[in-house]
Scaffold this motif. Structure first.
Motif, PDB file in Angstrom:
ATOM      1  N   PRO A 178      -3.240   4.308  -2.488  1.00 46.90           N
ATOM      2  CA  PRO A 178      -3.234   3.704  -1.148  1.00 46.90           C
ATOM      3  C   PRO A 178      -4.629   3.489  -0.568  1.00 46.90           C
ATOM      4  O   PRO A 178      -4.906   2.439   0.017  1.00 46.90           O
ATOM      5  CB  PRO A 178      -2.432   4.710  -0.318  1.00 46.90           C
ATOM      6  N   MET A 182      -6.369   0.392  -1.606  1.00 45.65           N
ATOM      7  CA  MET A 182      -5.812  -0.870  -1.127  1.00 45.65           C
ATOM      8  C   MET A 182      -6.090  -1.140   0.348  1.00 45.65           C
ATOM      9  O   MET A 182      -5.701  -2.181   0.873  1.00 45.65           O
ATOM     10  CB  MET A 182      -4.298  -0.907  -1.405  1.00 45.65           C
ATOM     11  N   ARG A 184       0.830  -1.216   0.000  1.00 40.15           N
ATOM     12  CA  ARG A 184       0.000   0.000   0.000  1.00 40.15           C
ATOM     13  C   ARG A 184       0.860   1.259   0.000  1.00 40.15           C
ATOM     14  O   ARG A 184       0.564   2.236  -0.698  1.00 40.15           O
ATOM     15  CB  ARG A 184      -0.907   0.002   1.233  1.00 40.15           C
TER      16      ARG A 184
END
Length: 312
Positions: free
Chosen positions: A281, A284, A208
């Motif tokens: 990010p 995820m 991430r």
């Protein structure tokens, strides 16, 4: 942008729901299974042949959780100090940059948790062996230097390996030892898939944060492999964990009841699918959560399998 949370208000009575949420997030609860699951498994293994000492189990459980929570707080503290966290950072952390908790408060809490874990460790050593004091000290030192010190372990390719060994293998073996007085080869073998799954939690986090970590000079496995290959590595770690249990069953080392861990496969599949094709990010985050849940469900089911095999 969120307004800063007044630290004094957060520490007042529990009628402030937002305050409780800040402290809860500071613990990073999705990672605490890495402290709970190994203790449960080590104790379940010991139950196969020995009576369980309840207070030793509880002392080990709380000490492990406190060390994991403190490690998370060291992470929070040093990520802030090194400028890696800001108000736009994605993740459950951010009590300092988004909620107004002071760095000193975070460090004080972390050291307090370590102090409490140390007292629990003294009790465990008094009941078992003082050699565990050395092992415990090493575990706590590694927990601190995971993100602390001049060259944090988390910034290297060895983060997953170290986390898996200390929070997987070692905790299972200590939990087994304090109940039995020795370490068996079966306990070592059973600890391997848990160590791998603890490592997947860190790998998922690093996938991430890959872009941000690369900009800040980290050399994590995710960075070395690249986004797509890191996802393949994550999938491979899941596969090895399940096949390892199959191998132990086929070899007659453990009961077929341990194959109940296969019920956790949907979580692992969800984690992998959640990373594929994602680059942001925030996209995820569900995959990270599913990875941690895989460790939790797998470990819990493994313990259930061990408990069932005790009765059959």
């Amino acid at each position: 942008m969120q307004s800063h949370f007044d630290i004094n208000s957060a520490s007042l009575a529990g009628n402030n729901k937002r305050g409780w949420k800040v402290w809860y997030q500071l613990l990073r609860p999705h990672t605490l299974t890495a402290g709970f699951v190994p203790v449960l498994i080590g104790t379940a293994l010991a139950l196969q042949s020995y009576n369980i000492h309840l207070f030793l189990f509880l002392a080990m459980l709380f000490a492990s959780l406190l060390i994991q929570a403190a490690t998370n707080m060291f992470n929070e503290y040093y990520d802030f100090k090194r400028g890696l966290d800001n108000e736009n950072s994605v993740g459950i952390g951010g009590a300092i940059v988004r909620e107004g908790v002071t760095p000193k408060t975070v460090m004080t809490l972390a050291l307090s948790f370590y102090g409490t874990a140390l007292l629990l460790g003294v009790y465990i050593c008094m009941q078992t062996s003082w050699w565990l004091a050395l092992i415990g000290a090493i575990c706590m030192t590694v927990g601190y230097f995971y993100t602390g010190g001049p060259v944090p372990i988390a910034y290297t390719p060895f983060g997953e390996l170290m986390a898996g060994f200390f929070m997987g293998v070692l905790i299972i073996l200590i939990s087994f030892y304090i109940q039995t007085g020795f370490v068996s080869s079966t306990a070592v073998l059973v600890s391997i898939p848990i160590a791998i799954l603890v490592g997947t939690i860190l790998l998922a986090n690093n996938i991430r944060d890959l872009d941000g970590d690369k900009e800040n000079g980290r050399k994590t496995l995710a960075i070395l492999f690249g986004h797509d290959k890191a996802i393949c590595l994550l999938a491979g770690m899941f596969i090895v964990s399940y096949l390892w249990v199959v191998g132990m069953v086929v070899a007659g080392l453990v009961s077929p009841f341990l194959l109940i861990v296969f019920l956790s496969i949907p979580k692992a599949v969800k984690a992998i699918k959640g990373f594929i094709g994602k680059t942001m990010p925030v996209q995820m985050m569900p995959a990270m959560k599913a990875t941690a849940q895989t460790n939790t469900v797998f470990g819990f089911l493994l313990s259930v399998g061990l408990f069932i095999s005790y009765f059959f």
